[in-house]
Structures are given as C-alpha cells and as structure tokens.
Design a protein around this motif. Structure first.
Motif, PDB file in Angstrom:
ATOM      1  N   PHE A 107       0.858  -1.183   0.000  1.00  0.00           N
ATOM      2  CA  PHE A 107       0.000   0.000   0.000  1.00  0.00           C
ATOM      3  C   PHE A 107       0.894   1.233   0.000  1.00  0.00           C
ATOM      4  O   PHE A 107       2.103   1.153   0.205  1.00  0.00           O
ATOM      5  N   THR A 120      -2.321   9.940   4.610  1.00  0.00           N
ATOM      6  CA  THR A 120      -3.386   9.132   4.023  1.00  0.00           C
ATOM      7  C   THR A 120      -2.793   7.792   3.589  1.00  0.00           C
ATOM      8  O   THR A 120      -1.591   7.680   3.358  1.00  0.00           O
ATOM      9  N   LYS A 122      -3.406   4.483   0.864  1.00  0.00           N
ATOM     10  CA  LYS A 122      -4.083   4.021  -0.346  1.00  0.00           C
ATOM     11  C   LYS A 122      -3.745   2.562  -0.547  1.00  0.00           C
ATOM     12  O   LYS A 122      -2.610   2.199  -0.798  1.00  0.00           O
ATOM     13  N   ASP A 126      -6.971   2.879  -7.362  1.00  0.00           N
ATOM     14  CA  ASP A 126      -8.286   3.503  -7.519  1.00  0.00           C
ATOM     15  C   ASP A 126      -9.096   3.540  -6.222  1.00  0.00           C
ATOM     16  O   ASP A 126     -10.257   3.930  -6.224  1.00  0.00           O
ATOM     17  N   ALA A 127      -8.488   3.137  -5.109  1.00  0.00           N
ATOM     18  CA  ALA A 127      -9.198   3.121  -3.818  1.00  0.00           C
ATOM     19  C   ALA A 127      -9.258   4.523  -3.228  1.00  0.00           C
ATOM     20  O   ALA A 127      -8.378   5.354  -3.453  1.00  0.00           O
ATOM     21  N   LYS A 128     -10.318   4.753  -2.474  1.00  0.00           N
ATOM     22  CA  LYS A 128     -10.450   6.026  -1.765  1.00  0.00           C
ATOM     23  C   LYS A 128      -9.420   6.049  -0.624  1.00  0.00           C
ATOM     24  O   LYS A 128      -9.308   5.085   0.131  1.00  0.00           O
ATOM     25  N   PRO A 129      -8.646   7.141  -0.487  1.00  0.00           N
ATOM     26  CA  PRO A 129      -7.628   7.186   0.578  1.00  0.00           C
ATOM     27  C   PRO A 129      -8.270   7.175   1.964  1.00  0.00           C
ATOM     28  O   PRO A 129      -9.306   7.776   2.191  1.00  0.00           O
TER      29      PRO A 129
END
Length: 193
Positions: A107, A120, A122, A126-129
């Motif tokens: 990640f 943050t 990730k 394409d994932a939301k943080p």
C-alpha cells in the motif's frame, strides 16, 4: 526626570518538605538567589536520580550546542510505497488461536505531514484514501488507521537503512470477522515515492 531602579524582590514559594534555609526564612530574595536554589535542586535530582548516567551526556550536548531531536519534518519523506512480503496471521476459532499463512500486501502512505501528524493510506490505485494519524518516535514514525468497523491497523516505519536505501517497516492488523478475532503482523520495507 531621573529614573531609579530597585532590586527585584520576589516572595518565594515554599514547597512542602523543602528545607532550604533561604526559602524557609520568609525573606524576599533576589532573583539570582532563587535561580541558584533552583539549579542546586535540579542538580540534586540529576545527581541522585535517573540523571546520574545521563547528566554528562546532556551537559556535553548543551555545551557543544548539539540538538538530539528527531529528524526535521522537512527531511522526512512526503510519500512512501510499502511492501510486506513476510508475516504471520492468526484467527480465533473453536476456543483457540490458529495460525494461517499470510499473504503479501502493499500500500502507499501519502501526504505525510509530521507537523500536523496526519497522512493518508491508499490500498489500491483507484481506492479512496483512508485517514492516518501519525505518532512520531525518536527513530520511527507510527501510522495509525482506525477503520470504519473500529478495528486498528498500525504501520511503523523506521529511519532509512543507509545500506539498502529503504525504510524497514512493520505492519500490524487487528480486526475481526463475524465476531471472531483476526490479526496479523508483517515485516517489510517502504521506499520514497
């Protein structure tokens, strides 16, 4: 008009059990005398307590003007890419913990701001943080994630290893599935992104 000055007169506070004859007299004392009393008291704490071993080092650092502090925020990476190839995982079933093979994970940790202690995470491009809290240590930073269900993930990233150019890291997950504990511990590395 001529200006005149008077010596600074302070009324001392008498801490319980402090037997200094100067402080117990009740007389107003010059600031220099109070400062000397405070230094003597600090000296006795350092000499008689935990500071006996540390006092010479602290004194040398102060004399030489050396600051023993964590790296400045401007020196820390702002984004990291972390990969954990090895680890262990456990589940709780039938009244006991059972180990199971771990799967590698990776990640990114981004927008690292050590001053505000935020970052943050990730998990995928394409994932939301997700939001991270940062806790600074002497040679590491801890990134703590409280996921929606209330479970915790903790990633500790240590100072960069000079030989490899990577940051040694440990990642722990504390969660649950259908009311049963599931947790894992992973070792790996992070790199500047």
């Amino acid at each position: 008009m001529a200006w005149t000055t008077k010596p600074l007169q302070l009324t001392p506070i008498r801490p319980a059990g402090y037997a200094s004859s100067l402080l117990m007299s009740g007389a107003a004392l010059p600031a220099a005398t109070l400062w000397k009393e405070a230094r003597m008291k600090l000296g006795s704490v350092l000499r008689d307590g935990w500071g006996r071993a540390a006092a010479p080092l602290v004194g040398a650092a102060l004399v030489l003007g050396v600051a023993v502090l964590p790296a400045g925020a401007e020196e820390a990476p702002k984004n990291l890419s972390c990969s954990f190839e090895e680890g262990a995982a456990w589940t709780y079933d039938a009244g006991k913990f059972q180990s199971k093979p771990s799967t590698p994970l990776s990640f990114g940790i981004a927008d690292i701001d050590l001053e505000t202690q935020t970052a943050t995470i990730k998990a995928a491009p394409d994932a939301k943080p997700g939001k991270l809290s940062v806790v600074r240590a002497i040679n590491a930073n801890h990134f703590i994630e409280a996921v929606n269900e209330g479970f915790l993930n903790l990633t500790t990233v240590y100072d960069k290893d000079a030989a490899s150019g990577r940051y040694p890291a440990v990642h722990s997950r504390h969660g649950g599935v259908l009311g049963s504990p599931v947790f894992g511990q992973y070792t790996g590395f992070c790199t500047d992104e």
